[in-house]
Design a protein around this motif. Sequence first.
Motif, PDB file in Angstrom:
ATOM      1  N   GLY A   8       0.933  -1.401   0.088  1.00 41.97           N
ATOM      2  CA  GLY A   8       0.135  -0.093  -0.221  1.00 41.97           C
ATOM      3  C   GLY A   8       0.918   0.860   0.429  1.00 41.97           C
ATOM      4  O   GLY A   8       1.553   1.478   0.396  1.00 41.97           O
ATOM      5  N   LYS A   9       0.595   2.404  -0.437  1.00 39.68           N
ATOM      6  CA  LYS A   9       0.615   3.237  -0.685  1.00 39.68           C
ATOM      7  C   LYS A   9      -0.045   4.647   0.300  1.00 39.68           C
ATOM      8  O   LYS A   9      -1.244   4.787  -0.148  1.00 39.68           O
ATOM      9  CB  LYS A   9       1.159   4.355  -1.809  1.00 39.68           C
ATOM     10  N   LEU A  10       1.293   5.376   0.924  1.00 40.30           N
ATOM     11  CA  LEU A  10      -0.011   6.541   1.492  1.00 40.30           C
ATOM     12  C   LEU A  10       1.090   8.045   1.060  1.00 40.30           C
ATOM     13  O   LEU A  10       1.815   8.196   0.404  1.00 40.30           O
ATOM     14  CB  LEU A  10       0.649   6.383   3.162  1.00 40.30           C
ATOM     15  N   TYR A  11      -0.176   9.009   0.632  1.00 42.16           N
ATOM     16  CA  TYR A  11       0.624  10.467  -0.258  1.00 42.16           C
ATOM     17  C   TYR A  11      -0.138  11.462   0.590  1.00 42.16           C
ATOM     18  O   TYR A  11      -1.229  11.260   1.770  1.00 42.16           O
ATOM     19  CB  TYR A  11      -0.026   9.954  -1.382  1.00 42.16           C
ATOM     20  N   LYS A  12       0.910  11.971   0.757  1.00 47.48           N
ATOM     21  CA  LYS A  12      -0.067  13.987   1.420  1.00 47.48           C
ATOM     22  C   LYS A  12       0.547  14.865   0.732  1.00 47.48           C
ATOM     23  O   LYS A  12       0.369  14.804  -0.298  1.00 47.48           O
ATOM     24  CB  LYS A  12       1.080  14.479   2.369  1.00 47.48           C
ATOM     25  N   VAL A  13      -1.273  15.822   0.717  1.00 52.06           N
ATOM     26  CA  VAL A  13      -1.112  16.914   0.376  1.00 52.06           C
ATOM     27  C   VAL A  13      -0.271  17.034  -0.964  1.00 52.06           C
ATOM     28  O   VAL A  13       0.105  17.384  -2.139  1.00 52.06           O
ATOM     29  CB  VAL A  13      -1.905  17.471   1.246  1.00 52.06           C
ATOM     30  N   LYS A  14       1.136  18.003  -0.029  1.00 53.52           N
ATOM     31  CA  LYS A  14       2.528  17.972  -0.590  1.00 53.52           C
ATOM     32  C   LYS A  14       3.414  17.269  -1.886  1.00 53.52           C
ATOM     33  O   LYS A  14       3.417  17.476  -2.395  1.00 53.52           O
ATOM     34  CB  LYS A  14       3.533  18.002   0.112  1.00 53.52           C
ATOM     35  N   ASP A  15       2.768  15.980  -1.401  1.00 51.32           N
ATOM     36  CA  ASP A  15       3.543  15.005  -2.762  1.00 51.32           C
ATOM     37  C   ASP A  15       2.797  15.320  -3.969  1.00 51.32           C
ATOM     38  O   ASP A  15       3.403  15.272  -5.177  1.00 51.32           O
ATOM     39  CB  ASP A  15       2.577  13.698  -2.156  1.00 51.32           C
ATOM     40  N   PHE A  16       1.522  15.820  -4.333  1.00 51.81           N
ATOM     41  CA  PHE A  16       0.956  16.380  -5.968  1.00 51.81           C
ATOM     42  C   PHE A  16       1.807  17.157  -6.503  1.00 51.81           C
ATOM     43  O   PHE A  16       0.354  18.855  -6.325  1.00 51.81           O
ATOM     44  CB  PHE A  16      -0.422  16.129  -5.574  1.00 51.81           C
ATOM     45  N   ASN A  17       2.829  17.826  -6.328  1.00 54.81           N
ATOM     46  CA  ASN A  17       3.191  18.835  -6.908  1.00 54.81           C
ATOM     47  C   ASN A  17       3.507  19.206  -8.454  1.00 54.81           C
ATOM     48  O   ASN A  17       2.777  18.164  -9.720  1.00 54.81           O
ATOM     49  CB  ASN A  17       5.154  18.852  -6.583  1.00 54.81           C
ATOM     50  N   ASN A  18       4.309  19.845  -9.710  1.00 53.98           N
ATOM     51  CA  ASN A  18       4.620  20.040 -10.478  1.00 53.98           C
ATOM     52  C   ASN A  18       4.890  18.692 -11.294  1.00 53.98           C
ATOM     53  O   ASN A  18       4.181  18.309 -12.574  1.00 53.98           O
ATOM     54  CB  ASN A  18       5.320  21.296 -10.810  1.00 53.98           C
ATOM     55  N   SER A  19       5.538  18.257 -10.801  1.00 56.54           N
ATOM     56  CA  SER A  19       6.050  16.651 -11.712  1.00 56.54           C
ATOM     57  C   SER A  19       5.056  15.497 -11.627  1.00 56.54           C
ATOM     58  O   SER A  19       4.550  15.226 -12.840  1.00 56.54           O
ATOM     59  CB  SER A  19       7.393  16.362 -11.093  1.00 56.54           C
ATOM     60  N   ALA A  20       4.231  15.625 -10.767  1.00 56.26           N
ATOM     61  CA  ALA A  20       3.654  14.597 -10.473  1.00 56.26           C
ATOM     62  C   ALA A  20       1.987  15.328 -11.413  1.00 56.26           C
ATOM     63  O   ALA A  20       1.455  14.215 -11.658  1.00 56.26           O
ATOM     64  CB  ALA A  20       2.862  14.700  -9.273  1.00 56.26           C
ATOM     65  N   CYS A  21       1.884  16.546 -11.595  1.00 52.62           N
ATOM     66  CA  CYS A  21       0.601  17.331 -12.812  1.00 52.62           C
ATOM     67  C   CYS A  21       0.975  16.400 -14.014  1.00 52.62           C
ATOM     68  O   CYS A  21       0.267  16.141 -14.811  1.00 52.62           O
ATOM     69  CB  CYS A  21       0.459  18.210 -12.285  1.00 52.62           C
TER      70      CYS A  21
END
Length: 274
Positions: free
Chosen positions: A226-239
């Motif tokens: 399983g993977k756990l993500y935080k709000v800050k992880d969705f950044n320019n690169s992820a987008c």
Amino acid sequence: MVLPTKKIVILTGSELRHNFFRISVASNKNIDVLATFCEGTEKSLENIIKVDLEASKQLEDHVFNRSESEKEYFLSETFKEDWSNPQHIKKGEINDQSIIQKILDLKPDLIACYGSSLIKGTLLEEFQDRFINVHLGLSPYYRGSGTNIWPLINGEPEYVGATFMYIDSGIDTGNIIHQIRADMEVLDSPHDIGNRLINKMVIKYQEIIINFDSLNKMPQPTYFGGKLYKVKDFNNSACRVLYENFNNGVLQNYLNDMPHRLENAKIISNPSIE
């Protein structure tokens, strides 16, 4: 068989999808919403991006288009008569003693949560096994924040869905009630997928509330990846990767290989509401 009306308190946010949720649930003749506590948008992705000086144009467009898509899917429904008794509070105030006391005084049968802050302490104790939440993501595969965007970033659309669960003190770790998977079409945007799923979720949530007394408890499946993500992880690169995947046919590949993909992403169905 006529089921008794369920008296509930709703804990949610104040964005358009949250307003759609509370108004839709409260319109059900078998559900009596005693109060809805609507947390503010201070920590919404839209407000975070507004002050992020490093946010790319693509990320800004993504957030803007999400808001526009929500209007397309939900705005007209929020003009219906509102029986949800909304009370607007600041983000995080849901754990304040004054709010907790208001909820206790109302003596609801259930608390139904969608999109509120992490709940702590007294409410968990007082409403043990009577406190339900919907997590927009499939637990235990994806937990935390943005759990229906990250499967698309990782090229795993089969893990986009919603998990209804009992709330505990962890992050999306409670016993599962039921899960649903997102319906997708080849020309969908990420926002189409998410908002169509919210529509589906709201219908299923009402079934779960009405049939609560007959529900089976379904433990989370054992899964060690399983993977756990935080709000800050969705950044320019992820987008950037998200839209590269869509341009490269991530949905077509998934739809072509759906039977095999679904074998690797099992979901839990509660026999009481199937």
